[in-house]
Write an enzyme that holds these catalytic residues in place. Structure first.
Site, PDB file in Angstrom:
ATOM      1  N   ASP A 252      38.065  35.377  47.181  1.00 26.70           N
ATOM      2  CA  ASP A 252      38.205  34.133  47.956  1.00 26.70           C
ATOM      3  C   ASP A 252      37.778  34.327  49.411  1.00 26.70           C
ATOM      4  O   ASP A 252      38.165  33.564  50.284  1.00 26.70           O
ATOM      5  CB  ASP A 252      39.652  33.649  47.883  1.00 26.70           C
TER       6      ASP A 252
ATOM      7  N   GLU B 111      41.458  39.410  40.228  1.00 25.41           N
ATOM      8  CA  GLU B 111      41.873  38.144  40.853  1.00 25.41           C
ATOM      9  C   GLU B 111      43.381  37.925  40.734  1.00 25.41           C
ATOM     10  O   GLU B 111      43.974  38.042  39.669  1.00 25.41           O
ATOM     11  CB  GLU B 111      41.115  36.918  40.307  1.00 25.41           C
TER      12      GLU B 111
END
Ligand code: AHR
Ligand code: AHR
Length: 480
Positions: A279, A203
């Site tokens: 995402d 991430e």
């Protein structure tokens, strides 16, 4: 034994096991994946044969004369961690309501031990997810994962991933993911050479080692079949990889967590993604054949046995085409078969690719506009490209799903956009020309203009009405 039997013996059992090509436990006889066909919306499940390899013939007969999408990739671990069409998150997908696209069921044919099976061909916009997985690692808990991928199908966009991600489909911060990444993105980390690389998506960063950017120990790797492995436990993680068709795994990184805040300890959330970022970034492409996630940090010895099992499965390439044969170097014209339009041929007017009525008595210029030289596919030599007879060096390519005649600029993007795989015509006549990079999409005439269209979708030209006829062309010797 299958890969998950090996992980169990090693004390790090699979908590998710996904494959459209084979059973990942020797005793698994349940469904591998579900397909949905375009003709009537019916679904069927594809299960392994007694060999463990998927029953591709069942798919071929269910999908005959129409299109099929992979709707569910079942979890073989018994935990119900199935993968389905990814929902919108930080980014919307291209499908209605912000969902991602589903993969074509025929984009990635292979053989395992000589038996045909299909992988999951992820085009930009395509993604699968499970935001309610059970048993996957959370927080700083240990896990491992591997995937078998096509090392020739990748790009630099974010992010062709398989593994652990956010349950909200949103970027909730550093350390909230731990997934295998494959591709040549240089936005975050890189390895040696020009890529593609196996990295870890943790991430807000693709990591190739402990340094935030370049780690020379992570090599470019592009075997046709790549085994990629990532594992993590408190302040330790590793990247390993190799050739799925032979040999052993090498360790490309093994050490401390990245030297940036938020990655030690990790804050894993336990959702599962395939083909997208945490995402729902969905610009990446790649092909997935099989992969698992484990509970606990697998030993190198366990992973080495899994690699031996993958090699023994004998992944190999097979034909991407069917129907009437095309000969490279020959010149062809392509006639529409929809009742409206059976005297119309694929032509170009400048850069526009369209259909026009052409006959043996047409002017020479129009005959030339309707004539195309067949070339080996610029982006994949198993398929074909179509070079304009009157504008040598220019090829039919798609851009924003519109077909154009453009000069070859030598880029990988152009080569892929100009590569099409013929298959037997969906309406039973001639050939349908599948976009190599978007195998849900075919050459289609719509209001006499050419697109690459899917059988249903958000564009006007994706209309299901007369789809099979509009995507079927009779290919013959050229007018000029
Ligand atoms: O870490 C790289 C990417 O950054 C993640 O996949 C995504 O969630 C974010 O955009
Ligand atoms: O046609 C679809 C895509 O649109 C092409 O692959 C790319 O060139 C453009 O972004």
């Amino acid at each position: 034994a299958g890969p998950c039997d090996i992980y169990s013996s090693g004390g790090t059992p699979c908590v998710a096991a996904h494959s459209t090509t084979r059973a990942l436990y020797s005793a698994y006889t349940g469904p591998l994946y579900q397909v949905k066909r375009g003709s009537d919306g019916a679904t069927t499940t594809i299960s392994p044969l007694s060999s463990g390899v998927a029953n591709a013939a069942a798919q071929d007969s269910f999908c005959a004369g129409t299109t099929c999408l992979i709707t569910i990739i079942y979890d073989q671990s018994g935990r119900g961690n199935h993968l389905t069409q990814a929902p919108p998150g930080g980014f919307n997908g291209p499908e209605s309501n912000g969902y991602d696209n589903l993969a074509s069921a025929i984009g990635a044919p292979v053989t395992l031990n000589g038996q045909k099976a299909y992988g999951v061909f992820i085009s930009p916009g395509t993604g699968y997810r499970n935001n309610a997985a059970s048993g996957t690692a959370k927080g700083d808990a240990a896990e491992g994962m591997y995937a078998v991928l096509d090392g020739t199908h990748y790009n630099g966009a974010c992010c062709f991933d398989y593994g652990n991600a956010e349950t909200s489909s949103r970027d909730t911060g550093n350390g909230h993911m731990e997934a295998i990444y494959y591709g040549d993105s240089t936005v975050w980390g890189t390895g040696s050479g020009n890529g593609p690389w196996i990295m870890a998506d943790l991430e807000n960063g693709l990591f190739s080692g402990s340094a935030v950017h370049n780690n020379a120990g992570d090599p470019s790797i592009s075997y046709r079949f790549v085994t990629a492995a990532v594992k993590g436990q408190p302040n330790q993680w590793a990247i390993r990889g190799g050739n799925s068709a032979s040999g052993s795994l090498s360790t490309f990184y093994n050490g401390a967590r990245p030297s940036a805040s938020g990655y030690n300890p990790m804050s894993k959330e336990g959702a599962i993604i395939l083909g997208i970022g945490g995402d729902n970034s969905n610009g990446a492409q790649g092909t997935f054949y099989e992969g698992v996630m484990t509970s606990g940090y697998p030993s190198d010895a366990t992973e080495n046995s899994v690699q031996a099992n993958i090699v023994a499965a004998k992944y190999a390439v097979t034909s991407l085409t069917s129907g009437p044969a095309l000969t490279t170097g020959s010149s062809v014209s392509l006639r529409a078969t929809t009742a409206c339009c059976t005297t119309r041929y694929i032509t170009h007017s400048g850069s526009t690719v369209n259909t026009q009525v052409v006959s043996s008595s047409s002017a020479t210029a129009l005959k030339q506009q309707a004539s195309w030289t067949v070339r080996a596919g610029l982006g994949n030599s198993g398929c074909f490209s179509f070079e304009s007879k009157d504008t040598p060096g220019s090829y039919i390519r798609h851009n924003n799903f519109v077909l154009l005649l453009n000069a070859n600029d030598g880029s990988k993007q152009f080569a892929e956009d100009a590569t099409f795989c013929p298959q037997a015509g969906l309406n039973g006549q001639g050939s349908s020309l599948r976009a190599w990079g978007y195998p849900t999409r075919y050459f289609r005439h719509y209001d006499n203009v050419l697109y690459v269209a899917s059988n249903g979708g958000v564009h006007t030209f994706d209309a299901t009405g007369s789809f099979n006829d509009d995507v079927s062309f009779v290919i013959s010797a050229s007018f000029a």
